[in-house]
Design a protein around this motif. Sequence first.
Motif, PDB file in Angstrom:
ATOM      1  N   GLN A 539       0.826  -1.209   0.000  1.00 47.83           N
ATOM      2  CA  GLN A 539       0.000   0.000   0.000  1.00 47.83           C
ATOM      3  C   GLN A 539       0.859   1.256   0.000  1.00 47.83           C
ATOM      4  OE1 GLN A 539      -0.418  -2.498   2.270  1.00 47.83           O
ATOM      5  NE2 GLN A 539      -2.331  -3.438   1.561  1.00 47.83           N
ATOM      6  N   LEU A 540       1.904   1.283   0.852  1.00 46.48           N
ATOM      7  CA  LEU A 540       2.789   2.449   0.876  1.00 46.48           C
ATOM      8  C   LEU A 540       3.553   2.576  -0.430  1.00 46.48           C
ATOM      9  CD1 LEU A 540       4.254   2.508   4.517  1.00 46.48           C
ATOM     10  CD2 LEU A 540       2.255   3.693   3.594  1.00 46.48           C
ATOM     11  N   LYS A 541       3.903   1.438  -1.025  1.00 44.28           N
ATOM     12  CA  LYS A 541       4.586   1.485  -2.316  1.00 44.28           C
ATOM     13  C   LYS A 541       3.703   2.150  -3.359  1.00 44.28           C
ATOM     14  CE  LYS A 541       6.848  -1.416  -5.798  1.00 44.28           C
ATOM     15  NZ  LYS A 541       7.262  -2.804  -6.171  1.00 44.28           N
ATOM     16  N   GLU A 542       2.414   1.805  -3.338  1.00 41.86           N
ATOM     17  CA  GLU A 542       1.494   2.383  -4.309  1.00 41.86           C
ATOM     18  C   GLU A 542       1.304   3.877  -4.070  1.00 41.86           C
ATOM     19  OE1 GLU A 542      -3.227   2.099  -5.623  1.00 41.86           O
ATOM     20  OE2 GLU A 542      -2.366   0.618  -4.249  1.00 41.86           O
ATOM     21  N   ILE A 543       1.094   4.276  -2.801  1.00 44.98           N
ATOM     22  CA  ILE A 543       0.811   5.681  -2.490  1.00 44.98           C
ATOM     23  C   ILE A 543       2.017   6.560  -2.775  1.00 44.98           C
ATOM     24  CG2 ILE A 543       0.280   7.314  -0.633  1.00 44.98           C
ATOM     25  CD1 ILE A 543      -1.282   5.028   0.719  1.00 44.98           C
ATOM     26  N   TYR A 544       3.204   6.121  -2.310  1.00 45.70           N
ATOM     27  CA  TYR A 544       4.365   7.014  -2.325  1.00 45.70           C
ATOM     28  C   TYR A 544       5.284   6.805  -3.526  1.00 45.70           C
ATOM     29  CZ  TYR A 544       2.577   8.472   2.102  1.00 45.70           C
ATOM     30  OH  TYR A 544       1.743   8.987   3.078  1.00 45.70           O
ATOM     31  N   SER A 545       4.809   5.986  -4.492  1.00 44.65           N
ATOM     32  CA  SER A 545       5.446   5.994  -5.808  1.00 44.65           C
ATOM     33  C   SER A 545       4.920   7.156  -6.637  1.00 44.65           C
ATOM     34  CB  SER A 545       5.171   4.675  -6.550  1.00 44.65           C
ATOM     35  OG  SER A 545       5.808   3.598  -5.899  1.00 44.65           O
ATOM     36  N   ARG A 546       3.844   7.780  -6.116  1.00 50.71           N
ATOM     37  CA  ARG A 546       3.291   8.969  -6.765  1.00 50.71           C
ATOM     38  C   ARG A 546       3.915  10.222  -6.148  1.00 50.71           C
ATOM     39  NH1 ARG A 546      -1.585   5.814  -6.011  1.00 50.71           N
ATOM     40  NH2 ARG A 546      -2.180   7.117  -4.237  1.00 50.71           N
ATOM     41  N   PRO A 547       3.938  11.337  -6.857  1.00 54.08           N
ATOM     42  CA  PRO A 547       4.593  12.551  -6.340  1.00 54.08           C
ATOM     43  C   PRO A 547       3.936  13.074  -5.067  1.00 54.08           C
ATOM     44  CG  PRO A 547       4.240  12.710  -8.704  1.00 54.08           C
ATOM     45  CD  PRO A 547       3.486  11.505  -8.248  1.00 54.08           C
ATOM     46  N   TYR A 548       4.772  13.503  -4.151  1.00 50.56           N
ATOM     47  CA  TYR A 548       4.325  14.118  -2.902  1.00 50.56           C
ATOM     48  C   TYR A 548       4.694  15.602  -2.959  1.00 50.56           C
ATOM     49  CZ  TYR A 548       4.434  15.406   2.080  1.00 50.56           C
ATOM     50  OH  TYR A 548       4.246  16.029   3.296  1.00 50.56           O
ATOM     51  N   ASN A 549       3.702  16.451  -2.701  1.00 50.26           N
ATOM     52  CA  ASN A 549       3.927  17.894  -2.762  1.00 50.26           C
ATOM     53  C   ASN A 549       3.526  18.554  -1.445  1.00 50.26           C
ATOM     54  OD1 ASN A 549       4.631  18.434  -5.748  1.00 50.26           O
ATOM     55  ND2 ASN A 549       2.790  17.159  -5.894  1.00 50.26           N
ATOM     56  N   SER A 550       4.315  19.537  -1.057  1.00 54.83           N
ATOM     57  CA  SER A 550       4.024  20.307   0.157  1.00 54.83           C
ATOM     58  C   SER A 550       4.780  21.621   0.067  1.00 54.83           C
ATOM     59  CB  SER A 550       4.440  19.522   1.404  1.00 54.83           C
ATOM     60  OG  SER A 550       5.863  19.446   1.479  1.00 54.83           O
ATOM     61  N   GLU A 551       4.773  22.392   1.167  1.00 53.98           N
ATOM     62  CA  GLU A 551       5.535  23.648   1.177  1.00 53.98           C
ATOM     63  C   GLU A 551       7.024  23.405   0.961  1.00 53.98           C
ATOM     64  OE1 GLU A 551       2.812  24.154   4.894  1.00 53.98           O
ATOM     65  OE2 GLU A 551       3.560  22.469   3.702  1.00 53.98           O
ATOM     66  N   ASN A 552       7.505  22.260   1.390  1.00 53.74           N
ATOM     67  CA  ASN A 552       8.939  22.004   1.393  1.00 53.74           C
ATOM     68  C   ASN A 552       9.397  20.998   0.338  1.00 53.74           C
ATOM     69  OD1 ASN A 552       9.161  23.625   3.827  1.00 53.74           O
ATOM     70  ND2 ASN A 552       8.247  21.884   4.897  1.00 53.74           N
ATOM     71  N   TYR A 553       8.450  20.317  -0.296  1.00 48.20           N
ATOM     72  CA  TYR A 553       8.802  19.286  -1.279  1.00 48.20           C
ATOM     73  C   TYR A 553       7.998  19.474  -2.549  1.00 48.20           C
ATOM     74  CZ  TYR A 553      11.164  16.857   2.529  1.00 48.20           C
ATOM     75  OH  TYR A 553      12.003  16.534   3.558  1.00 48.20           O
ATOM     76  N   ASN A 554       8.672  19.307  -3.661  1.00 48.23           N
ATOM     77  CA  ASN A 554       8.033  19.426  -4.965  1.00 48.23           C
ATOM     78  C   ASN A 554       8.158  18.095  -5.696  1.00 48.23           C
ATOM     79  OD1 ASN A 554       6.870  20.428  -7.325  1.00 48.23           O
ATOM     80  ND2 ASN A 554       8.838  21.161  -8.112  1.00 48.23           N
ATOM     81  N   ALA A 555       7.025  17.377  -5.772  1.00 51.06           N
ATOM     82  CA  ALA A 555       6.959  16.109  -6.523  1.00 51.06           C
ATOM     83  C   ALA A 555       7.995  15.099  -6.030  1.00 51.06           C
ATOM     84  CB  ALA A 555       7.123  16.365  -8.021  1.00 51.06           C
TER      85      ALA A 555
END
Length: 640
Positions: A539-555
């Motif tokens: 499940q984590l592999k599926e979720i976090y293989s996609r880009p994560y965006n926030s104030e401090n991280y870009n994709a």
Amino acid sequence: MPDKDTDRTYFTKHHFRTGLECPTRLYYNAREYPENREALPSIAHYRYNKKQLTALARCQFPKGLQIDSGSIERDFEETRKKLKKGNTVLFDPVFIHNRLLANIPILEKKGDKVNVYHIQTKTFRRQKSDLSNSAGEIYSKWRKYAIDFAFQIYVISRCYPGWEIRSFFLLPAKYALAKMDKLHEVIGKIQSGESSIRRSGIKKEEIIEPVEVTDEIGKILNDRDSLDSVIAKGRTFEEQLIEMAGYFFREEKYPVTIGNKCKNCEFRIERERVQKGESSGFVECWNESLDINLDNSFKPLVFNLIGPGTKHWVERGIYLQEQVPDGEFYTLDTISNVQGKFNEKQRQSLQIMQAKGNRGPEELVKPNLYRELNRWEFPIHFLDFEAGNYVIPIRKGRRPYHLLVFQYSCHSLTEEGHWNHYQWIDGADGTYPNYELVRSLKKIPDIEQGTIVQYSNFERNALRGIRKELLAEADQVKDAGELTEWILQIINRHDSSNPTGPYLSDLSRLVKNYYYNAEMEDSLSIKDVLQSIMSVSPQLKEIYSRPYNSENYNAAIWWQADPEGAAKSPYRLMLEDREDEGIRRGTEAMVVYAQMLSEDLTVEEKQSLHKALLRYCELDTLAMVMIYQHWHYLMEENWN
């Protein structure tokens, strides 16, 4: 030894203490073998505190002269010239005798009477006890510092045998209170030459305790068997020193003996570095002594087992986990069938089974994990603080090493699976971080509702300490009553082991007591637990293989495979291809914040450090979210 000179042709107090602990390490010192990097943040934090304390101590000697000509040899000559002129106070004088090097923080000379001051950052409480017992023997917790000092005094006395030397520790007084606000800023200006010591009023500070140890140092120097070392054998301090220096200068290896002392050897470098071809003194020693090849296998050692109680195996010559005899650890059936929680012996047994080739189940979860997770109410606020303990307090009325909380990150998760990220960091702009932190926390939406989650009990304890500060300064802080009342309702929450909420729950306790997976090794830190869970969680592999965006991280792509197909650590990924300075652990964050407080940085440098702190702290709370998400999937599958 001064940082300015990297020439290792001198034998220093560091080498001497190394030789007392393990004389074989002198060979690796002399040949400049690579050292483990794990301790570097702690060393940097120690050096910062030592530098600050030294600057404060020197304010007691306004006429002191700095020795700093750019090299050890020139400093030695400059020291000799200054001493010939008569009475003086010298900062960082250098003494050399037969290639033994001593560098002294403060030396005060009046004729042939000389006071030598050795600065240490360990706090001292005179009201409780002195440094030695009635026989003049240094207590064990102070012994290594006294041995360092004895080395320095030995070298000085050989250079100037006619001197009458008195020896003093200068130590931070444990319960003394700073008399000035922003004392660190005043010290910084003095260090940079921007402020006059006389004008600063800093001499009135009393947080440094002078402790005379002339007799104790004399006992170490003059009594046989005063040192507990491998090569002591009834020899004097001087005899042992000469023998150790000989091994060092000849680059000769003292006969290898292995044991529990090897666990924290600085030449036990990281596995990846050995695999890339770097030389490991630890590996050389063990390969010489045992019929194994650590270069290729890096077989798990018994002192890498989680928890205490491994020394008895080492003493019996059992060094590898695979060598532990059957019958001295639990079976898998026993561990699986026991209710309640994992104990350290069970965790060690699971590690031993893996080392013997029995991987066992991918995951083991005790039912109490699901029981507690089921109690958590939404929204769930995953909260992490970054803090530092510095020897020089930044606020009046605080003790040395008073805790300073300078940052938080919070991921708030809704029942529908949506999250919001909130953060705050002190701008090093003169406001008091501990109070500003609470004011900012109060603004997080619905923070009083649902469940707050921490990793360890640090956040609760930090808030408890800040509340005590506010109560003591209630007449000086306008909103003290409001802040203390708010803190009280947070810290009085139960952990989720209690059936009654609301909760301030400790995620690390849940890991330790109720969770295991086959990728876990010898650490329950959030970084290592996260990597192990990501490696077993589709499940984590599926979720976090996609880009994560926030104030401090870009994709950011947090799930990436290592060469063996397991998940790379997100904390390593955070440092890859970065433009700013990287931070990997809390101790590094302490050092970076100290730089922001005390160093004259450009706007760009300060922004870079600021960005690094924000990225690191956010990943800590995101890591808690990831662990919870995996457990939530398991709970949906297995909990009725």
